[in-house]
Design an enzyme around this catalytic site. Structure first.
Site, mmCIF file in Angstrom:
data_model
loop_
_atom_site.group_PDB
_atom_site.id
_atom_site.type_symbol
_atom_site.label_atom_id
_atom_site.label_comp_id
_atom_site.label_asym_id
_atom_site.label_seq_id
_atom_site.Cartn_x
_atom_site.Cartn_y
_atom_site.Cartn_z
ATOM 1 N N ASP A 1 23.872 -60.992 -2.092
ATOM 2 C CA ASP A 1 25.235 -61.100 -1.568
ATOM 3 C C ASP A 1 26.192 -60.279 -2.429
ATOM 4 O O ASP A 1 26.415 -60.617 -3.599
ATOM 5 C CB ASP A 1 25.655 -62.576 -1.574
ATOM 6 N N ASP A 2 26.713 -59.199 -1.870
ATOM 7 C CA ASP A 2 27.692 -58.350 -2.571
ATOM 8 C C ASP A 2 27.076 -57.549 -3.713
ATOM 9 O O ASP A 2 27.755 -57.220 -4.683
ATOM 10 C CB ASP A 2 28.855 -59.172 -3.159
ATOM 11 N N CYS B 1 30.628 -59.851 4.516
ATOM 12 C CA CYS B 1 29.411 -60.658 4.604
ATOM 13 C C CYS B 1 28.954 -60.981 6.022
ATOM 14 O O CYS B 1 27.854 -60.615 6.427
ATOM 15 C CB CYS B 1 29.599 -61.956 3.822
ATOM 16 N N ASP C 1 23.939 -57.443 1.619
ATOM 17 C CA ASP C 1 24.749 -57.337 2.840
ATOM 18 C C ASP C 1 25.841 -56.282 2.748
ATOM 19 O O ASP C 1 26.252 -55.706 3.753
ATOM 20 C CB ASP C 1 25.345 -58.698 3.232
ATOM 21 N N ASN C 2 26.350 -56.014 1.571
ATOM 22 C CA ASN C 2 27.347 -54.961 1.368
ATOM 23 C C ASN C 2 27.414 -54.640 -0.116
ATOM 24 O O ASN C 2 26.790 -55.310 -0.936
ATOM 25 C CB ASN C 2 28.735 -55.382 1.884
#
Length: 496
Positions: A37-38, A73, A299-300
């Site tokens: 995540d991130d 997200c 996700d990013n």
């Protein structure tokens, strides 16, 4: 010409995948997706993950130009699960009103997402971790046979989870370690005669950046990367107005906090690194590793101080849209680096192709070039889309802005340099070819603002050439954006 390029692409992918499919009975392969995540790639977000690099990157393929199609997200995770752009799955932001785990998603999209398709093909399916930001439910989404879904956004302690339909609370257990335990339990029970999909989505390195106790003193000297665009004023750089807000540069005391966040992000990833090694070890012990494709991605991306924005994503810059993507598995040559542009929407069609499951016509992504020669760069245009958030209600009276500015994520901790706004809404076309590395963006604001960068010459996006390129080139990219923003399925893979 566009049709010719699409046909050529299909031929290339068919040839590149034929070695895998020719002798593969249906449902021969297993699939593991590890989704952080991130996690950035541009600011050395993979550097501390020695075990992951050893077990996955060094044993498989690294996609050096992998991109999220939405730098936030819920839209990105929805794209990973479906192979669709956000304008097709309609999860536009992290809110319920913005489509995140909303009625359209639940009724129309979930029933035909990756887990449902593989479940129908005879796969066991396992999920553990963060699903979508607005998931607060005891419902098990369609297709998952074993389900451990986090309620809400990323957490490290004090989390609520739905365990196969039962809501359970945990206070003292570290979430990544919990996920590792559940994943290993599932894999240890895996039947060699029945294939599986396992998706594990840990919280790291998302805020609140809380490491496991065993890792909290690591990397004492690590500091945020001082890129050329770190903590500089955007006013003379022809940036969108959100980036030119005061203060033009971040105060020195905030830089210390950014360095601390950078260290904590690395520390949180150490539990993920342990988890990856645990997963590979179990697969090896069960003699399943040689039949399993493992995907590692995020996700990013994330920025930390670039263009004087403290810490977040939501921007059309390489820090935010470029993500790590590594794949190991049968027939993939170890230590391969592929420079073709790929997107997170490509994971679903890749898995379906490898599983010998028919690809639905409405999938926007295309199979990853797992077996292409490293020097081959397949021309690609990828759409990046983001809908800015900011309303009268997101006004922060502690910051010197008015409610009418419709800003969001304005905090004193970040020197009131806001992270988002109602008109931070943009579409970009990210194009790579053998001799081209370019991004062109149009903002939906009152100024019809444009940003464009020749990434081959300007990796840190300091020189906006959007107003300097030839009118014919700008018109070409504007038309590409118009077409890509409305594309469905095969039309998303044309070159405009």
């Amino acid at each position: 010409m566009a049709y010719y390029k699409l046909v050529c692409f299909l031929l290339v992918v068919g040839c590149g995948s034929s070695r895998i499919r020719a002798d593969a009975p249906k449902s021969e392969y297993n699939f593991v997706i590890i989704l952080t995540d991130d996690q950035d790639i541009m600011l050395h977000g993979m550097t501390p993950m020695v075990k992951t690099l050893s077990h996955i990157a060094n044993e498989g393929i690294t996609f050096a130009n992998a991109f999220t199609t939405s730098p936030i997200c819920c839209p990105s995770r929805s794209s990973i699960l479906t192979g669709k752009y956000a304008h097709n799955h309609k999860a536009f932001n992290n809110s319920l009103s913005g489509g995140c785990y909303g009625p359209f998603w639940q009724k129309t999209i979930e029933p035909v997402a990756l887990p449902a398709l593989l479940s129908n093909a005879g796969y066991d399916t396992f999920f553990a971790g963060k699903y979508l930001n607005e998931y607060f439910s005891e419902t098990i989404p369609p297709g998952w046979s074993d389900w451990y879904g986090l309620h809400g956004n990323s957490r490290y302690y004090n989390f609520t989870i739905t365990e196969n339909g039962k809501r359970t609370n945990y206070s003292n257990e570290y979430f990544t370690d919990y996920l590792s335990s559940k994943a290993m339990s599932f894999l240890q029970k895996a039947n060699a005669e029945r294939p599986f999909l396992a998706m594990i989505a840990p919280p790291a390195p998302h805020e609140p950046f809380t490491p496991a106790k065993r890792h909290q003193n690591l990397f004492p000297n690590a500091k945020a990367v001082r890129t050329p665009n770190f903590n500089i004023s955007s006013s003379p750089l022809q940036k969108h107005w959100l980036l030119t807000m005061e203060p033009s540069t971040l105060p020195l005391e905030l830089l210390d906090e950014i360095d601390s966040i950078y260290r904590k992000r690395w520390q949180t990833l150490m539990a993920v690194d342990d988890m990856v090694e645990n997963i590979v070890t179990v697969l090896e012990e069960k003699k399943l590793l040689e039949k399993t494709f493992i995907f590692y991605t995020s996700d990013n991306g994330f920025h930390l101080g670039q263009f004087s924005q403290a810490y977040d994503k939501r921007q059309p810059y390489e820090t935010d849209i470029r993500v790590p993507l590594f794949v190991r598995g049968p027939s993939i040559r170890p230590k391969t680096v592929q420079h073709s542009a790929v997107a997170l929407i490509d994971i679903v069609p890749t898995i379906l192709r490898l599983a010998n499951v028919d690809l639905p016509s409405a999938i926007d992504g295309r199979p990853l070039p797992l077996n292409s020669e490293p020097e081959d760069v397949i021309e690609r245009q990828i759409l990046i889309e983001y809908w800015g958030e900011g309303t009268l209600e997101t006004y922060n009276p502690q910051c010197p802005w008015s409610a009418q500015d419709r800003l969001q994520l304005c905090t004193v901790d970040a020197a009131c340099h806001c992270q988002d706004a109602w008109n931070n809404t943009f579409n970009c076309v990210r194009q790579l070819a053998q001799d081209l590395n370019f991004i062109y963006c149009e903002f939906k604001d009152n100024e019809n603002f444009v940003e464009a960068y020749d990434i081959a010459k300007d990796l840190y996006q300091m020189n906006n050439v959007g107003y300097e390129i030839l009118p014919s080139v700008r018109a070409k990219y504007s038309l590409a954006l118009q077409n890509l923003s409305a594309c469905i399925g095969p039309t998303c893979n044309l070159i405009y």
